[in-house]
Design a protein around this motif. Sequence first.
Motif, PDB file in Angstrom:
ATOM      1  N   LYS A 172      61.107  42.196  24.048  1.00  0.00           N
ATOM      2  CA  LYS A 172      59.789  41.611  23.811  1.00  0.00           C
ATOM      3  C   LYS A 172      59.177  42.056  22.484  1.00  0.00           C
ATOM      4  CE  LYS A 172      58.642  41.170  28.722  1.00  0.00           C
ATOM      5  NZ  LYS A 172      57.669  41.523  29.787  1.00  0.00           N
ATOM      6  N   TYR A 173      59.796  43.073  21.850  1.00  0.00           N
ATOM      7  CA  TYR A 173      59.284  43.609  20.592  1.00  0.00           C
ATOM      8  C   TYR A 173      60.433  43.699  19.582  1.00  0.00           C
ATOM      9  CZ  TYR A 173      55.535  45.022  23.769  1.00  0.00           C
ATOM     10  OH  TYR A 173      54.539  45.033  24.709  1.00  0.00           O
ATOM     11  N   GLN A 225      54.976  45.200   8.527  1.00  0.00           N
ATOM     12  CA  GLN A 225      53.735  44.942   9.263  1.00  0.00           C
ATOM     13  C   GLN A 225      54.021  44.539  10.702  1.00  0.00           C
ATOM     14  OE1 GLN A 225      51.690  42.045   6.876  1.00  0.00           O
ATOM     15  NE2 GLN A 225      50.639  43.604   5.659  1.00  0.00           N
ATOM     16  N   ASP A 226      55.066  43.725  10.884  1.00  0.00           N
ATOM     17  CA  ASP A 226      55.450  43.337  12.236  1.00  0.00           C
ATOM     18  C   ASP A 226      55.859  44.558  13.053  1.00  0.00           C
ATOM     19  OD1 ASP A 226      54.946  40.704  11.742  1.00  0.00           O
ATOM     20  OD2 ASP A 226      57.033  40.157  11.342  1.00  0.00           O
ATOM     21  N   PHE A 227      56.581  45.471  12.430  1.00  0.00           N
ATOM     22  CA  PHE A 227      57.008  46.681  13.126  1.00  0.00           C
ATOM     23  C   PHE A 227      55.790  47.473  13.592  1.00  0.00           C
ATOM     24  CE2 PHE A 227      57.848  51.200  13.268  1.00  0.00           C
ATOM     25  CZ  PHE A 227      59.016  51.273  14.013  1.00  0.00           C
ATOM     26  N   GLU A 228      54.851  47.713  12.673  1.00  0.00           N
ATOM     27  CA  GLU A 228      53.679  48.516  13.014  1.00  0.00           C
ATOM     28  C   GLU A 228      52.871  47.855  14.118  1.00  0.00           C
ATOM     29  OE1 GLU A 228      53.139  51.448  12.060  1.00  0.00           O
ATOM     30  OE2 GLU A 228      54.671  51.586  10.498  1.00  0.00           O
ATOM     31  N   ALA A 229      52.726  46.548  14.052  1.00  0.00           N
ATOM     32  CA  ALA A 229      51.945  45.836  15.067  1.00  0.00           C
ATOM     33  C   ALA A 229      52.629  45.910  16.431  1.00  0.00           C
ATOM     34  CB  ALA A 229      51.749  44.376  14.645  1.00  0.00           C
ATOM     35  N   GLN A 230      53.931  45.733  16.442  1.00  0.00           N
ATOM     36  CA  GLN A 230      54.654  45.727  17.710  1.00  0.00           C
ATOM     37  C   GLN A 230      54.771  47.119  18.309  1.00  0.00           C
ATOM     38  OE1 GLN A 230      58.295  43.474  17.770  1.00  0.00           O
ATOM     39  NE2 GLN A 230      57.337  41.664  16.853  1.00  0.00           N
ATOM     40  N   ALA A 274      60.849  43.343  16.451  1.00  0.00           N
ATOM     41  CA  ALA A 274      60.686  43.953  15.129  1.00  0.00           C
ATOM     42  C   ALA A 274      60.973  45.449  15.134  1.00  0.00           C
ATOM     43  CB  ALA A 274      59.262  43.705  14.609  1.00  0.00           C
ATOM     44  N   SER A 284      63.837  46.919  13.157  1.00  0.00           N
ATOM     45  CA  SER A 284      63.836  46.933  11.693  1.00  0.00           C
ATOM     46  C   SER A 284      63.681  48.337  11.117  1.00  0.00           C
ATOM     47  CB  SER A 284      62.705  46.038  11.153  1.00  0.00           C
ATOM     48  OG  SER A 284      61.433  46.564  11.489  1.00  0.00           O
TER      49      SER A 284
END
Length: 283
Positions: free
Chosen positions: A169-170, A2-7, A172, A175
């Motif tokens: 800054k991103y 989820q962090d990957f998709e958001a970032q 994730a 991953s």
Amino acid sequence: MQDFEAQIRALAAQIELELEEGHLNFPVLMEISLRLKQLADDPNSSLDDITAIVRTEPVLSAKVVRMANSILLNPYGAYITDVNSAVKRIGLVALRCLTFAVAAEQLIQDHRSTLLRNLATDLWRHSVDTASWAYAFAHHLRTVNPDTAMLTGMMVDIGQFLLLARIPKYPALESNIERFFEFMDVWKNPISRSVLEVFELPDDIVDALDDETFSDNGWPPKTLQDIVRIAILATDVPNPFERKKPPVPKDGSYANFDQQQFIALLDAARIGKDTIANAILGG
């Protein structure tokens, strides 16, 4: 995940906004390169003004002096130690290439992850290798300006460099490195085009970096685009974001292309390539 998709959505949105507004955020050294370009275009500026900008960055200053004393630019051994004389000897085009090289080198240090730091290092070395081969080929063949060829070669990966500059800054994004590679592939060309527009590079450089305008001009390489394409084929360091290195054309796949002539050109230009690469890579 989820962090990957958001970032990755956040990064894409940020890039879209910057491209729409026509204002990309550059690393400090690239801002210096833009300032150098502005000074070069200003009829009221002087060599002292340009040298003062170079002196603000000690690594850049050292590399300028090193390149000025390389054998290709200093065949008679007239060594110099001051930045002013070095800038005058190498010229503004080569100076801008060095500025980009130092900016890319400094981006490497921004990555805490070993994986991303290695990717950034390999990308930087690929750009330097391409630029050095382009210079050496142009110097040997005398078909295009070697300094222009070197600057163009240094710009082949500029979009990927600026994307890498955003990654701290991103965090994730690391991953899922395969998705990150796909993201790179989508955005590298739009960002590269924006950089070329911001820095107002000459049309011949823009055209040489445009895949859609590639035309086969036969052998030996005659145009700036020819020189850069052959330099990419010659590079000893692969682009880490490319799935595979472009193959050397077989006889007949390019008009008048002869692999033996290509090999002979590599042999003839290698010393010059190594000289320029060492000047850029060295401290």
